[in-house]
Design an enzyme around this catalytic site. Structure first.
Site, PDB file in Angstrom:
ATOM      1  N   ARG A   1       0.824  -1.207   0.000  1.00 61.34           N
ATOM      2  CA  ARG A   1       0.000   0.000   0.000  1.00 61.34           C
ATOM      3  C   ARG A   1       0.859   1.258   0.000  1.00 61.34           C
ATOM      4  O   ARG A   1       0.470   2.283  -0.569  1.00 61.34           O
ATOM      5  CB  ARG A   1      -0.940  -0.009   1.206  1.00 61.34           C
TER       6      ARG A   1
ATOM      7  N   TYR B   1      -6.447  -2.562  -6.537  1.00 56.41           N
ATOM      8  CA  TYR B   1      -5.694  -3.576  -5.788  1.00 56.41           C
ATOM      9  C   TYR B   1      -5.007  -3.017  -4.544  1.00 56.41           C
ATOM     10  O   TYR B   1      -4.988  -1.814  -4.317  1.00 56.41           O
ATOM     11  CB  TYR B   1      -4.749  -4.369  -6.682  1.00 56.41           C
ATOM     12  N   GLU B   2      -4.516  -3.938  -3.723  1.00 57.16           N
ATOM     13  CA  GLU B   2      -3.961  -3.649  -2.392  1.00 57.16           C
ATOM     14  C   GLU B   2      -5.001  -2.996  -1.477  1.00 57.16           C
ATOM     15  O   GLU B   2      -4.681  -2.164  -0.634  1.00 57.16           O
ATOM     16  CB  GLU B   2      -2.708  -2.758  -2.488  1.00 57.16           C
ATOM     17  N   GLY B   3      -6.246  -3.385  -1.635  1.00 56.73           N
ATOM     18  CA  GLY B   3      -7.341  -2.814  -0.858  1.00 56.73           C
ATOM     19  C   GLY B   3      -7.959  -1.675  -1.641  1.00 56.73           C
ATOM     20  O   GLY B   3      -7.307  -0.647  -1.857  1.00 56.73           O
TER      21      GLY B   3
END
Length: 586
Positions: free
Chosen positions: A293, A433-435
């Site tokens: 992130r 992506y990555e949350g």
């Protein structure tokens, strides 16, 4: 094809002037501002020599699943091997593992440069470092001795395997199973999807970090473990050539990043080694996700930088349209049209704002490893907020800048020749992506607004106000100081509004979460622009002071007023809730 110019001056300006105090914390004989400049300049040459010439063909061909496994686009294997051979793979891994031991922030800056050349390629170089970090922190002596140097150098690659067909954000639904084999290892079976770099031929081995449910363990998140599952395991003679029950069933057909092998992986009784203890899997995986992130914003900034450079180059060369301001006869460069000039300055300012936000978050992360206990505690409170805000704001800025670049190019931006449409396709993944960005926003409201202990958002507000107080008096920026103070007051008002909404209507509060996230983002960025104005007093700057001052003025006049709109939406949360709940969705 546009020749790329690495933003060396921008980073040197941040490191030596705007964020000099924070950079001093990570600086040493091996990690100076000059070192950072050399790294970025050299990697910029790698981008021009190795990545840009194959960017279009790699995007067109993508990755192929064959009987021998997934094949990366032509040219990627040679480029990756050159990357590793030149020492880039071990730039910020520990010296005891064969790396150079440079600060993580230096590595993130280099990720920006690589992403400008090819975001898909940068993913092969970046994701393995999360595997390295988790093993470094939690791995047994055997795992460290076996994997750290090979993953850290880039000789082997790595992946993060969380998502399953039925399980995205809610990790409690994970079904991939890990069974104790009774010999110190486990056997892992299950399916993982959307795995970045899940299979390819760039390296001889790929080390998968897999989140799986330990058989016999408790239900829910407490029953998850974290496992190392290499694609190939040692044969009887110690050579890493034996297949380990990891099969790539397909590579996803995607909107963008075609050259990145986003894979579905089947684990079929694969031999695995647990990292840490059963039940600690989520802790280790979150550590890897933290790095991802923090790194995602730099990918977005890399795309934004390249998109901006392309737009500026095109606008300065393209002659089209009459002078509607001065009235001179004949066509003029489109960069002289007011609307195009505004878009160019907007792209430049947005990219610079995102870079300051991302670097600030990265430097706060560095402080979590300080020997000063108070500094560590403060950094750990600030980081979750800054990390979520940086990931979401920077990724959305990347999309916005790439879109503006396409519009600047007109029809030429929509066709493949300029490469702008590929940038716009590639950058779309970053808010997901990555949350997802909505998940980042919800995290701020549900966990950081008031968790009963730290109240991280209040801490960020206090931290920003301290920075303004510490600024030297700059007469020319008095107006901008007042605007920034007003923004911080608006953030305080937003905190109060959301806390009240959380008591009266969680629906009203949560549907406004993204507005809240962006208000925090502007609070940080406006404070950074104040620091820019203060830094412009210094002589011999590595950037054009007139351009940088103009960017600051444009930010305060054109971009910062967005906060008022977002505050208005927060104040109307009840009305918005009524409209949303009344709307028939079926």
């Amino acid at each position: 094809m546009t020749t790329y110019k690495a933003p060396v001056g921008e980073y040197q300006f941040l490191a030596s002037h705007v964020l000099a105090k924070e950079f001093d914390f990570i600086a040493n004989d091996d990690a100076s501002t000059e070192t950072l400049g050399v790294l970025l300049e050299s990697l910029g040459s790698f981008v021009n020599d190795r990545l840009l010439p194959i960017a279009s063909s790699a995007d067109s061909s993508g990755c192929r699943v064959t009987a021998e496994g997934v094949k990366a686009p032509e040219g990627y294997k040679d480029a990756y091997r050159a990357f590793v051979a030149d020492g880039w793979g071990g730039m910020h891994t520990a010296k005891e593992d064969g790396g150079q031991g440079l600060p993580l922030t230096f590595g993130f800056a280099c990720d920006e440069v690589l992403s400008s050349g090819a975001m898909a390629f940068s993913l092969y170089t970046a994701i393995r470092l999360g595997v390295y970090a988790v093993l470094k922190q939690l791995g047994s002596d055997y795992l460290k001795e076996t994997y750290l140097s090979k993953i850290g150098s880039g000789e082997w690659n790595g992946t993060m395997c969380l998502t399953e067909p039925q399980c995205g954000t809610d990790l409690s639904l994970i079904r991939t199973a890990a069974t104790d084999a009774g010999d110190g290892t486990y056997r892992v079976s299950g399916t993982k999807i959307f795995i970045t770099g899940g299979d390819h031929d760039l390296t001889s081995n790929i080390v998968h970090l897999v989140l799986a449910r330990v058989q016999g363990g408790p239900a829910g998140l407490a029953g998850l473990g974290l496992f190392i599952v290499p694609k190939r395991k040692p044969s009887a003679d110690g050579q890493w050539v034996e297949a380990n029950g990891v099969v790539c069933s397909r590579v996803e057909e995607k909107l963008g990043i075609h050259a990145s092998a986003t894979s579905e992986l089947l684990f079929e009784n694969a031999q695995a080694w647990i990292v840490g203890k059963p039940g600690e899997g989520l802790f280790g995986m979150f550590n890897m996700m933290k790095l991802a992130r923090l790194g995602t914003p730099f990918q977005a900034i890399g795309v934004a930088e390249m998109a901006t450079q392309k737009a500026v180059s095109y606008a300065c060369e393209r002659v089209q349209g009459r002078d509607l301001v001065g009235g001179t006869k004949g066509a003029i460069r489109i960069t002289d049209h007011p609307n195009i000039r505004r878009e160019i300055v907007r792209m430049r300012t947005l990219t610079a704002s995102a870079r300051m936000l991302a670097v600030t978050a990265a430097l706060v992360n560095e402080q979590t490893y300080s020997e000063d206990g108070v500094q560590v505690m403060t950094a750990n409170v600030l980081l979750p907020v800054l990390m979520s805000v940086s990931k979401a704001v920077c990724s959305e800025i990347g999309v916005e800048v790439a879109t503006a670049s396409m519009q600047t190019h007109g029809g030429h931006g929509y066709i493949r020749d300029t490469g702008v449409e590929a940038l716009l396709r590639d950058v779309q993944i970053l808010p997901i992506y990555e949350g997802t960005n909505d998940v980042q926003a919800l995290d701020l409201v549900l966990r950081r607004l008031d968790d009963g202990r730290t109240q991280s958002v209040d801490a960020v507000l206090y931290w920003l106000r301290e920075q303004i107080t510490a600024l030297p008096d700059i007469q020319e920026s008095d107006t901008y100081t007042e605007l920034t103070r007003n923004t911080l007051d608006q953030l305080e008002e937003a905190i109060t509004l959301l806390k009240a909404d959380m008591q009266s209507s969680r629906f009203a509060a949560l549907q406004c979460a993204r507005e809240f996230l962006w208000i925090i983002g502007h609070a940080v960025m406006s404070t950074m622009w104040l620091r820019v104005l203060g830094a412009l007093k210094s002589p011999d700057l590595p950037v054009d002071p007139a351009a940088k001052r103009a960017e600051a003025e444009f930010y305060f006049a054109y971009l910062l007023p967005e906060v008022a709109l977002r505050i208005a939406r927060l104040k109307a949360s009840a009305e918005i809730e009524r409209a949303l709940t009344a709307y028939p969705v079926n």
